[in-house]
Design a protein around this motif. Structure first.
Motif, mmCIF file in Angstrom:
data_model
loop_
_atom_site.group_PDB
_atom_site.id
_atom_site.type_symbol
_atom_site.label_atom_id
_atom_site.label_comp_id
_atom_site.label_asym_id
_atom_site.label_seq_id
_atom_site.Cartn_x
_atom_site.Cartn_y
_atom_site.Cartn_z
ATOM 1 N N ARG A 261 13.143 17.840 -22.017
ATOM 2 C CA ARG A 261 14.390 17.764 -21.248
ATOM 3 C C ARG A 261 15.364 16.838 -21.960
ATOM 4 N NH1 ARG A 261 12.935 16.055 -15.662
ATOM 5 N NH2 ARG A 261 12.445 18.281 -15.495
ATOM 6 N N VAL A 262 16.597 17.310 -22.107
ATOM 7 C CA VAL A 262 17.706 16.472 -22.566
ATOM 8 C C VAL A 262 18.707 16.437 -21.423
ATOM 9 C CG1 VAL A 262 19.552 16.181 -24.251
ATOM 10 C CG2 VAL A 262 17.349 17.106 -24.975
ATOM 11 N N ILE A 263 19.160 15.230 -21.083
ATOM 12 C CA ILE A 263 19.992 15.075 -19.894
ATOM 13 C C ILE A 263 21.152 14.145 -20.212
ATOM 14 C CG2 ILE A 263 18.519 13.193 -19.042
ATOM 15 C CD1 ILE A 263 18.966 14.366 -16.195
ATOM 16 N N ASN A 264 22.305 14.415 -19.610
ATOM 17 C CA ASN A 264 23.444 13.530 -19.875
ATOM 18 C C ASN A 264 23.339 12.256 -19.045
ATOM 19 O OD1 ASN A 264 24.123 14.544 -17.356
ATOM 20 N ND2 ASN A 264 26.245 14.986 -17.893
ATOM 21 N N ALA A 265 24.194 11.299 -19.342
ATOM 22 C CA ALA A 265 24.023 9.937 -18.823
ATOM 23 C C ALA A 265 24.045 9.854 -17.302
ATOM 24 C CB ALA A 265 25.104 9.027 -19.408
ATOM 25 N N ASP A 266 24.873 10.677 -16.650
ATOM 26 C CA ASP A 266 24.949 10.565 -15.192
ATOM 27 C C ASP A 266 24.018 11.542 -14.471
ATOM 28 O OD1 ASP A 266 26.203 13.025 -15.411
ATOM 29 O OD2 ASP A 266 28.157 12.325 -14.698
ATOM 30 N N GLY A 267 23.199 12.250 -15.240
ATOM 31 C CA GLY A 267 22.211 13.134 -14.639
ATOM 32 C C GLY A 267 22.750 14.441 -14.101
ATOM 33 N N SER A 268 24.023 14.736 -14.379
ATOM 34 C CA SER A 268 24.641 15.926 -13.788
ATOM 35 C C SER A 268 24.354 17.204 -14.568
ATOM 36 C CB SER A 268 26.152 15.723 -13.667
ATOM 37 O OG SER A 268 26.737 15.503 -14.946
ATOM 38 N N LEU A 269 23.974 17.068 -15.837
ATOM 39 C CA LEU A 269 23.668 18.237 -16.669
ATOM 40 C C LEU A 269 22.365 17.992 -17.418
ATOM 41 C CD1 LEU A 269 27.168 18.935 -18.272
ATOM 42 C CD2 LEU A 269 26.035 20.329 -16.523
ATOM 43 N N ALA A 270 21.516 19.018 -17.459
ATOM 44 C CA ALA A 270 20.248 18.880 -18.168
ATOM 45 C C ALA A 270 19.876 20.202 -18.818
ATOM 46 C CB ALA A 270 19.140 18.441 -17.211
ATOM 47 N N LEU A 271 19.226 20.100 -19.958
ATOM 48 C CA LEU A 271 18.652 21.253 -20.638
ATOM 49 C C LEU A 271 17.136 21.106 -20.621
ATOM 50 C CD1 LEU A 271 20.961 21.452 -23.794
ATOM 51 C CD2 LEU A 271 21.045 22.936 -21.774
ATOM 52 N N ASN A 272 16.433 22.143 -20.221
ATOM 53 C CA ASN A 272 14.975 22.121 -20.173
ATOM 54 C C ASN A 272 14.414 23.234 -21.045
ATOM 55 O OD1 ASN A 272 14.253 20.073 -17.916
ATOM 56 N ND2 ASN A 272 15.863 21.314 -16.993
ATOM 57 N N GLU A 273 13.332 22.945 -21.736
ATOM 58 C CA GLU A 273 12.644 23.935 -22.548
ATOM 59 C C GLU A 273 11.141 23.760 -22.396
ATOM 60 O OE1 GLU A 273 13.206 26.526 -24.616
ATOM 61 O OE2 GLU A 273 15.346 26.517 -24.136
ATOM 62 N N THR A 274 10.425 24.877 -22.383
ATOM 63 C CA THR A 274 8.965 24.860 -22.393
ATOM 64 C C THR A 274 8.480 25.761 -23.513
ATOM 65 O OG1 THR A 274 8.839 24.491 -19.998
ATOM 66 C CG2 THR A 274 6.858 25.313 -21.091
ATOM 67 N N THR A 275 7.587 25.237 -24.352
ATOM 68 C CA THR A 275 7.059 25.984 -25.497
ATOM 69 C C THR A 275 5.546 25.870 -25.501
ATOM 70 O OG1 THR A 275 9.029 25.352 -26.759
ATOM 71 C CG2 THR A 275 7.188 26.272 -28.002
ATOM 72 N N SER A 276 4.866 26.945 -25.825
ATOM 73 C CA SER A 276 3.409 26.928 -25.932
ATOM 74 C C SER A 276 2.968 27.554 -27.240
ATOM 75 C CB SER A 276 2.759 27.675 -24.761
ATOM 76 O OG SER A 276 2.985 27.010 -23.530
ATOM 77 N N GLY A 277 1.833 27.087 -27.742
ATOM 78 C CA GLY A 277 1.285 27.650 -28.969
ATOM 79 C C GLY A 277 0.021 26.913 -29.367
ATOM 80 N N PRO A 278 -0.557 27.259 -30.507
ATOM 81 C CA PRO A 278 -1.783 26.603 -30.949
ATOM 82 C C PRO A 278 -1.575 25.102 -31.126
ATOM 83 C CG PRO A 278 -1.328 28.576 -32.246
ATOM 84 C CD PRO A 278 -0.102 28.310 -31.443
ATOM 85 N N ALA A 279 -2.507 24.315 -30.622
ATOM 86 C CA ALA A 279 -2.399 22.867 -30.738
ATOM 87 C C ALA A 279 -2.433 22.418 -32.195
ATOM 88 C CB ALA A 279 -3.518 22.188 -29.949
#
Length: 305
Positions: A261-279
């Motif tokens: 998750r990357v989020i801006n300073a006031d918490g009003s906007l966020a980008l979320n990503e989930t990735t899976s694969g071989p460890a």
């Protein structure tokens, strides 16, 4: 054989380093090696400066003096909180072990209220932009104030003007003070910092194999894979541990799942990503996730161009 383990002098650092020292002695004994590990206290810039950590670039502020002491022969082993060390490997040191990880969660400490129960306008203390932004995302009606110092200093602020403080659950747990946490914040609410809850044990590459093997026995492969992915993500984002970036990787049956998750300073906007694969491909999975977030505008949320 006597070894010297370099550590900061704070209660938490001493506690963590003492745990590692005991584990090394135990691992050596299992191999029939008798070791005596003593702690050597080293003062770092982060311990001396009263400047807010964000202002003096937190990444490395607790690390460089320890590394200098190791390379100067003042000690044989050093222990860091993994989230404090730069993402790039040190060219002259060996990250010999990343022991099994503690609780990754952040802990909300209050006089009894949960995050949802805090009164509007409540004052919440944290020195972390990541924590601040995610608190504001959940409770935009509270006020977040800067905070630094050791665990006792921060918790003391609950009786000196603040209504809540946010700390790492791992530190409280290692100090036997998890009861001071009112609420452990689930990663779905607050993603931890990359590497949070993990320790890093560094030695010189030419360390005596007679004892270095006991240090390496502390390494926990699933933890190393998980934090490798998290820190590879952080490296791509070119962000330090004070940036509003959260990441948590888990490994199950050889599959690594990374949530970021990357989020801006006031918490009003966020980008979320989930990735899976071989460890076994932890680094590439982390980097891929980082580039995906950059492509979605993560730099703007972190304050870049």
């Amino acid at each position: 054989m006597k070894l010297r383990l370099g550590t900061r002098g704070s209660v938490l650092a001493r506690t963590q380093s003492g745990m590692v020292a005991d584990a090394i002695v135990e691992a050596a004994a299992a191999r029939g090696i008798e070791l005596d590990v003593e702690l050597v206290f080293i003062r770092t810039e982060g311990d001396v400066s009263q400047t807010p950590l964000v202002g003096i670039s937190q990444t490395g502020v607790f690390v460089n003096a320890l590394r200098d002491a190791l390379m100067a022969g003042v000690c044989d082993i050093i222990v860091h909180s993994l989230k404090d060390i730069p993402t790039a490997s040190h060219p002259d040191l060996d990250l010999a072990a990343i022991p099994v990880r503690e609780d990754v969660r952040d802990a909300l400490c209050t006089r009894g209220e949960s995050l949802s129960e805090l009164a509007p306008g409540a004052r919440v203390g944290t020195g972390s932009p990541r924590r601040a932004a995610q608190i504001l995302a959940q409770r935009p009606d509270v006020t977040v104030e800067g905070l630094r110092g050791n665990v006792d200093t921060r918790l003391g602020k609950l009786h000196d003007g603040l209504d809540a403080v946010v700390l790492a659950a791992a530190g409280l747990s290692r100090m036997g003070r998890l009861e001071d946490a009112t609420q452990l914040l689930d990663p779905s609410v607050m993603l931890p910092a990359p590497g949070q809850g993990a320790l890093a044990v560094e030695i010189m590459p030419d360390a005596d194999p007679a004892w270095a093997v006991a240090v390496r026995d502390l390494d926990h492969a699933p933890t190393r894979q998980a934090v490798t992915a998290e820190r590879a993500l952080l490296g791509v984002l070119d962000a330090g541990c004070a940036a509003p970036v959260g990441a948590h990787a888990t490994v199950k049956d050889g599959v690594l799942t990374l949530k970021a998750r990357v989020i801006n300073a006031d918490g009003s906007l966020a980008l979320n990503e989930t990735t899976s694969g071989p460890a076994t491909e932890a680094s590439s999975l982390g980097r891929r996730t980082g580039f995906t977030l950059l492509g979605r505008g993560a730099a703007r949320l972190m304050g870049g161009s």
